[in-house]
Structure formats: structure tokens, C-alpha cells
Design a protein around this motif. Structure first.
Motif, PDB file in Angstrom:
ATOM      1  N   ARG A 305       0.814  -1.222   0.000  1.00 44.65           N
ATOM      2  CA  ARG A 305       0.000   0.000   0.000  1.00 44.65           C
ATOM      3  C   ARG A 305       0.844   1.268   0.000  1.00 44.65           C
ATOM      4  O   ARG A 305       0.312   2.373   0.043  1.00 44.65           O
ATOM      5  N   GLY A 306       2.171   1.097  -0.023  1.00 43.03           N
ATOM      6  CA  GLY A 306       3.038   2.266  -0.026  1.00 43.03           C
ATOM      7  C   GLY A 306       3.032   3.027   1.279  1.00 43.03           C
ATOM      8  O   GLY A 306       3.329   4.219   1.322  1.00 43.03           O
ATOM      9  N   GLY A 307       2.701   2.336   2.370  1.00 43.20           N
ATOM     10  CA  GLY A 307       2.636   2.987   3.674  1.00 43.20           C
ATOM     11  C   GLY A 307       1.433   2.496   4.457  1.00 43.20           C
ATOM     12  O   GLY A 307       0.845   1.448   4.156  1.00 43.20           O
ATOM     13  N   ARG A 308       1.057   3.266   5.454  1.00 41.15           N
ATOM     14  CA  ARG A 308      -0.117   2.922   6.270  1.00 41.15           C
ATOM     15  C   ARG A 308      -1.010   4.147   6.352  1.00 41.15           C
ATOM     16  O   ARG A 308      -0.550   5.249   6.669  1.00 41.15           O
ATOM     17  N   PHE A 309      -2.279   3.954   6.096  1.00 40.23           N
ATOM     18  CA  PHE A 309      -3.205   5.066   5.978  1.00 40.23           C
ATOM     19  C   PHE A 309      -4.475   4.760   6.751  1.00 40.23           C
ATOM     20  O   PHE A 309      -5.198   3.811   6.424  1.00 40.23           O
ATOM     21  N   ALA A 310      -4.735   5.545   7.783  1.00 41.14           N
ATOM     22  CA  ALA A 310      -5.982   5.386   8.524  1.00 41.14           C
ATOM     23  C   ALA A 310      -7.139   5.862   7.655  1.00 41.14           C
ATOM     24  O   ALA A 310      -6.955   6.555   6.650  1.00 41.14           O
ATOM     25  N   SER A 311      -8.333   5.498   8.030  1.00 42.27           N
ATOM     26  CA  SER A 311      -9.519   5.914   7.285  1.00 42.27           C
ATOM     27  C   SER A 311      -9.585   7.428   7.213  1.00 42.27           C
ATOM     28  O   SER A 311      -9.311   8.136   8.191  1.00 42.27           O
ATOM     29  N   ALA A 312      -9.920   7.939   6.039  1.00 43.60           N
ATOM     30  CA  ALA A 312      -9.965   9.389   5.813  1.00 43.60           C
ATOM     31  C   ALA A 312     -11.274   9.768   5.137  1.00 43.60           C
ATOM     32  O   ALA A 312     -11.293  10.446   4.117  1.00 43.60           O
ATOM     33  N   ASP A 313     -12.380   9.329   5.726  1.00 45.54           N
ATOM     34  CA  ASP A 313     -13.704   9.579   5.166  1.00 45.54           C
ATOM     35  C   ASP A 313     -14.364  10.704   5.951  1.00 45.54           C
ATOM     36  O   ASP A 313     -14.774  10.505   7.106  1.00 45.54           O
ATOM     37  N   PRO A 314     -14.474  11.906   5.377  1.00 47.39           N
ATOM     38  CA  PRO A 314     -15.102  13.011   6.113  1.00 47.39           C
ATOM     39  C   PRO A 314     -16.529  12.700   6.547  1.00 47.39           C
ATOM     40  O   PRO A 314     -16.987  13.198   7.577  1.00 47.39           O
ATOM     41  N   ALA A 315     -17.224  11.866   5.776  1.00 49.17           N
ATOM     42  CA  ALA A 315     -18.611  11.535   6.127  1.00 49.17           C
ATOM     43  C   ALA A 315     -18.691  10.787   7.456  1.00 49.17           C
ATOM     44  O   ALA A 315     -19.696  10.826   8.157  1.00 49.17           O
ATOM     45  N   LYS A 316     -17.592  10.087   7.796  1.00 52.35           N
ATOM     46  CA  LYS A 316     -17.553   9.358   9.067  1.00 52.35           C
ATOM     47  C   LYS A 316     -16.923  10.185  10.181  1.00 52.35           C
ATOM     48  O   LYS A 316     -16.796   9.706  11.313  1.00 52.35           O
ATOM     49  N   GLY A 317     -16.524  11.407   9.848  1.00 52.26           N
ATOM     50  CA  GLY A 317     -15.876  12.235  10.852  1.00 52.26           C
ATOM     51  C   GLY A 317     -14.443  11.844  11.124  1.00 52.26           C
ATOM     52  O   GLY A 317     -13.890  12.208  12.171  1.00 52.26           O
ATOM     53  N   ASP A 318     -13.840  11.073  10.213  1.00 51.16           N
ATOM     54  CA  ASP A 318     -12.458  10.649  10.427  1.00 51.16           C
ATOM     55  C   ASP A 318     -11.540  11.865  10.565  1.00 51.16           C
ATOM     56  O   ASP A 318     -11.665  12.850   9.837  1.00 51.16           O
ATOM     57  N   GLY A 319     -10.595  11.760  11.461  1.00 52.35           N
ATOM     58  CA  GLY A 319      -9.653  12.849  11.688  1.00 52.35           C
ATOM     59  C   GLY A 319     -10.118  13.840  12.733  1.00 52.35           C
ATOM     60  O   GLY A 319      -9.358  14.739  13.110  1.00 52.35           O
ATOM     61  N   TYR A 320     -11.358  13.683  13.195  1.00 56.24           N
ATOM     62  CA  TYR A 320     -11.905  14.648  14.145  1.00 56.24           C
ATOM     63  C   TYR A 320     -12.596  13.936  15.302  1.00 56.24           C
ATOM     64  O   TYR A 320     -13.028  12.780  15.184  1.00 56.24           O
ATOM     65  N   GLU A 321     -12.700  14.646  16.402  1.00 61.15           N
ATOM     66  CA  GLU A 321     -13.517  14.241  17.533  1.00 61.15           C
ATOM     67  C   GLU A 321     -14.459  15.390  17.839  1.00 61.15           C
ATOM     68  O   GLU A 321     -14.076  16.376  18.473  1.00 61.15           O
TER      69      GLU A 321
END
Length: 543
Positions: A305-321
Motif C-alpha cells: 500500500r506504499g505505507g499505512r493510511f488510517a480511514s480518511a472519510d469526512p462523512a464518518k468524521g475521520d480525523g476529528y472528535e
């Protein structure tokens, strides 16, 4: 994020602090849509393997030639010289490669280097003065041995005693850090995708060989602590695979949960793809030997995968709390910095200001830099997306998009100088003049001119060189063959043909030296140490 524009001035440290104050005042840190202070990533150097610790390491000693991260007052040089020191000391920053040449020129604190190794860097292209550095780079009494890893004989490596063929970016492993400008957790891990040439060795293998021949710790069997504080024993560091694949294992296992194992189909795909791409250069056994059997399927999962990437789906609120960024800074926002205030300017003996304050662009001794009326235009530079590094000039498909680094100028400034789009011009600074062509555009403000910095080469195939008595190059100029000249209607040029590698001009040769310092060198920020690449006043006139 504050970089280049506000930072690369002789007062850049205070400018960046002032930008930080604006974020403090509106409470902008850590909020969704606000200021991101720390990028989220997966730890590459610790975890399964401690790639930062050398068992039985020799203690470091001496002063860096750049005098970085060193307090002047705690050295014998202070006892010897007092104030002012011959050159600045930089107790806070690092990575001050632009200090190497002027320091050697001044003979302070070292009058020569036994050896200098350069990799993925070109002092001539990135440091104030350009080819004015040749008095040191070409002097074996100043640098006894200059070794450059390069893909070609470049602008700096043409002064080297040895040019060691480097791998191109698609042939090697890489882990490039990211700017803190996105909220998602990720890490990139590049890896060999092609084998362009037989012969070039990775820089990691060269360094490991040198370490082994010098009987230094940190190489060979038992060189890498396993687990926290070496609780799992030690592992080998004998080649580049040992380093990079152990890094991949760290990335795979870090965090609350490790990545899944690659299944049998994915393992087969990994082997098939690399065998096809790398041929005999792909040694599956050597890759697998770098990690354990348990780790291998997870390492493959990361590499595929060329690295490791957490989910980055804004619809799921990824990256935020909620309304906050998940990977928050969460620390103290200091208007006043006691650490900065505790340190002193080695030239004046005065403490640095713990608060940001307005300061003129000045030479190291505090003398304001003159803004003469005969040079009214501020000259800036940038890294263009299509040609942003000294090495990218070798890529013909990038030179097809832009033939040279035009001097961008606002229409009002062009009209005042009777200049039309594409005119040949002379750019005059305080230390000389360069030739170029003007691009008249609304894309730059009045009173300011600028250009991309990575043109005007003399190395990298721009000129012919003689190797073992045979002339090699220069690389072809397909635009010249098609009759397309420099300056032909910027923005409307004929496309599909790559120009010569020497087209354009090297703007950093216009940057002045600091006349108040022994050894000269360009202007620098006294606290942050950054090169003042934007403190340049010029006039532009029709050639």
C-alpha cells in the motif's frame, strides 16, 4: 502552517512567531478548520525495533561546524573570543547546511573538513551565492575529501573528488515526512519500483560498509535493539533491507491494533509484481530475512500500500472528535518564550527577545539592509510543482511543461518599464546581474518580481563533461531543434518538447553575502538560522 513566505527572511523567526500569535488570539489551535500544529502519523523508528539507538555507541563530542544547537557561552571559543564572535552561533535550530562553506572560508570554528559527504542536496543550487561557493568546494585544503552521491554530475557534485552513482527515486526506499497540513493519520513508505541501471548502490549500504570497515558500533549482527529498551534482544543491521523493512514492521505494529496479515493472494501479488519490476535485483530472501516470519505478512501489507493510511472519510468524521482535530497539539501556547529569552546573540552579547517584535531586515551585526531606490523591486522565489528540485531538471516530461524560470512581473510594473510578455531582461541585484525573460502576469503583486528557483544549471547534463578522456553530453535541447527560443510567449509556448537543462537562470547567485561576517555567506535569521532567500531587491530592465 508558516513557511517560506514569512520565514525565509533575516527577521523570519519573529515573523513566524507573529503568525502564531494571530492563531493564539482567536483560539484557532486544534479546532476543525483551524490551525493544525502536529500531523498524525504512525511511528516509523520505534516499536518492534529501535532504529534510533545504537548499542555501545560512542559518545558524541566536539562542536558542529554549523555551530547549531550549541550555546556559545558554554564553549572554549567564548573564553577565547568573547563578544562579538566571528560568526553567529545557533543554540536552537538544526539543519544549517548553508553555514558550511562560509564557516570553512572563515576558518571558524574549523579551518578544514577531513571529509564531506553530500546526498540528495546541492549547496550550489540551494545556498546564497551559487557558484561563488567554488572557492571552498574546489579547495582540497578546505575540504580534503568531497564525496557526492548523485544521479548525474550535478552542480555541486562536479566539484567532488568522488561522485558515487546514486539510485533514482523510483529505485530506492524512502520515508518522506509530511507537513502538518492534514488531520488524517498516515505515513508514506516508498520502495524500489524499477531498476533503471545496474551498478548504483544505495547510500545506506555504502554508509553501513564504511561503518563496518571502521569497526564502528551500530552495524552488523546485534546492532538494533528489539522492543522497548531492547527487551527482545537485538537484530541485525547489515544492509538497506534490514533498515527499511524493520521500519515497515514498526509501522505495521504501531498503534492500538496492528495492520492485518497479507493473505496468500496478496503475498503472491507482492512477489510477482516485484519480480517483474526489478528482475534479478529483487532478492526475496534478503527482504524476508530482515524481519521475523511473524512480521513478514504485515510488512507486505504495508509495502503493498506504499505505507499505512488510517480511514480518511469526512462523512464518518475521520480525523476529528466532534469539533476538534483528533491528533491535537493540546499544549501551551506561549506568547513569551523563556527558552529563547535565556539565550544570547553571539555577536552582540544581548539576550534574544522572548516576544516577537518588529525588526528590520538586517545584517548579522544589526546594520539594516539597504533598500536602494535604484533597485525598487522585491525579488522572491518558489518551488514550482512541475520543477521544484535541483534534480528534477533531468526529467524531460517536466521540462516540457515549463521551458525556463521566467521572471514574473505585474502588468503595471511591466508597463512602467516598457516590457512586453517574453522580452529578454536583465535582473540586477547588489552583487551582479542575471539574464532572463519576463512573464507579465496578474499572478504577482505590484512591486514584487519572482521566479522558480530550480533552473539555470551548469551540471546535470546542461553542459558537456569529459569522463576518461571522452566528452559526454550535453543533454539534447529539443526546443532548440524545433526552433523554439527562450522567452517565446510565456504561457503560449509550443508544448511537447523538452528544452535544454541549462535554460533559465540560477536566482540564488543574486543573493548578497553578509559583509559584516568573517567568511561572508548569505543573510540569515539570528535565532532560527534560516537563510534569508527573500531579502533581495532588484531592478529589471529590457536587455
Amino acid at each position: 502552517m508558516s513557511y517560506r513566505g514569512p520565514a525565509m527572511h533575516a527577521n523570519g523567526f519573529d515573523a513566524v512567531r507573529a503568525v502564531g500569535y494571530l492563531n493564539f488570539l482567536i483560539g484557532n489551535h486544534d479546532w476543525k478548520g483551524g490551525h493544525i500544529a502536529a500531523a498524525a502519523k504512525f511511528a516509523p523508528f520505534t516499536g518492534r525495533y529501535d532504529l534510533q539507538t545504537v548499542p555501545d555507541a560512542h559518545a558524541g563530542w566536539g562542536i558542529p561546524i554549523t555551530r547549531q544547537k550549541t550555546e556559545y557561552e558554554k564553549t572554549s571559543y567564548f573564553k577565547q573570543d568573547g563578544y562579538p564572535a566571528p560568526r553567529p552561533w545557533y543554540p536552537l535550530p538544526g539543519n544549517l547546511s548553508h553555514e558550511i562553506v562560509p564557516t570553512l572560508r572563515a576558518g571558524y570554528v574549523y579551518d578544514h573538513l577531513g571529509a564531506l559527504f553530500i546526498h540528495r542536496h546541492s549547496l550550489v543550487d540551494s545556498t546564497s551565492g551559487g557558484d561563488r561557493l567554488v572557492d571552498v568546494l574546489g579547495d582540497p585544503a578546505k575540504i580534503n575529501l568531497l564525496v557526492s552521491f548523485d544521479v548525474e554530475i550535478g552542480d555541486t557534485s562536479r566539484y567532488a573528488d568522488f561522485v558515487l552513482p546514486d539510485k533514482v527515486y523510483l529505485e530506492r526506499f524512502s520515508q518522506e515526512s509530511i507537513y502538518p497540513n492534514q488531520p488524517y493519520q498516515l505515513i508514506q513508505l516508498g520502495q524500489p519500483a524499477v531498476r533503471a541501471y545496474e551498478g548504483p548502490r544505495s547510500v545506506e549500504d555504502v554508509y553501513l560498509d564504511l561503518m563496518a570497515r571502521l569497526n564502528l558500533p551500530g552495524v552488523g549482527e546485534g546492532a538494533v535493539p528489539v522492543g522497548k529498551d531492547g527487551a527482545g534482544g537485538t537484530a541485525a543491521l547489515s544492509n538497506e533491507y534490514d533498515y527499511w523493512l524493520k521500519m515497515a514492521a514498526n509501522i505495521a505494529y504501531t498503534g492500538k491494533e496492528p495492520v492485518p496479515d497479507a493473505d496468500s493472494e496478496e503475498l503472491a501479488l507482492f512477489e510477482r509484481a516485484r519480480t517483474r519490476a526489478l528482475g534479478e535485483a529483487f532478492d526475496l530472501a534478503a527482504w524476508k530475512a530482515a524481519v521475523t516470519n511473524e512480521e513478514w505478512p504485515k510488512v507486505v501489507y504495508v509495502l503493498n500500500r506504499g505505507g499505512r493510511f488510517a480511514s480518511a472519510d469526512p462523512a464518518k468524521g475521520d480525523g476529528y472528535e466532534g469539533e476538534l482535530i483528533k491528533a491535537r497539539y493540546g499544549g501551551l501556547c506561549q506568547f513569551y518564550d523563556p527558552k529563547t529569552a535565556s539565550l544570547k546573540n553571539a555577536l552582540t552579547g544581548e539576550n534574544f527577545d522572548g516576544l516577537a517584535h518588529p525588526a528590520p531586515v538586517a545584517f548579522a551585526d544589526g546594520t539594516p539592509m539597504e533598500h536602494p531606490p535604484e533597485r525598487p523591486l522585491a525579488f522572491i522565489n518558489w518551488k514550482a510543482r512541475t520543477n521544484g528540485s535541483h534534480r528534477t531538471i533531468a526529467a524531460p516530461w517536466l521540462r516540457e511543461t515549463t521551458t525556463e524560470n521566467f521572471v514574473w512581473m505585474h502588468p503595471s510594473d511591466a508597463e512602467a518599464r516598457s516590457l512586453a510578455n517574453g522580452d529578454a531582461v536583465e535582473i540586477e541585484g547588489s552583487v551582479g546581474a542575471m539574464a532572463g525573460h519576463v512573464r507579465v502576469t496578474e499572478g504577482i503583486r505590484p512591486g514584487v518580481v519572482g521566479s522558480n528557483y530550480s533552473f539555470g544549471h551548469k551540471g546535470y547534463g546542461a553542459r558537456a563533461v569529459t569522463v576518461d578522456g571522452q566528452q559526454v553530453g550535453p543533454a539534447p535541447d529539443y526546443l532548440e531543434e524545433e526552433g523554439v527560443l527562450d522567452g517565446d510567449e510565456p504561457g503560449k509556448q509550443k508544448t511537447g518538447f523538452a528544452g535544454g537543462r541549462g535554460r533559465g537562470f540560477r536566482m540564488n547567485e543574486l543573493l548578497p553575502d553578509d559583509p559584516t561576517l568573517a567568511g561572508g555567506g548569505g543573510l540569515c535569521d539570528p535565532i532560527g538560522g534560516g537563510a534569508a532567500q527573500f531579502d533581495l531587491w532588484v531592478e529589471v530592465r529590457k536587455a
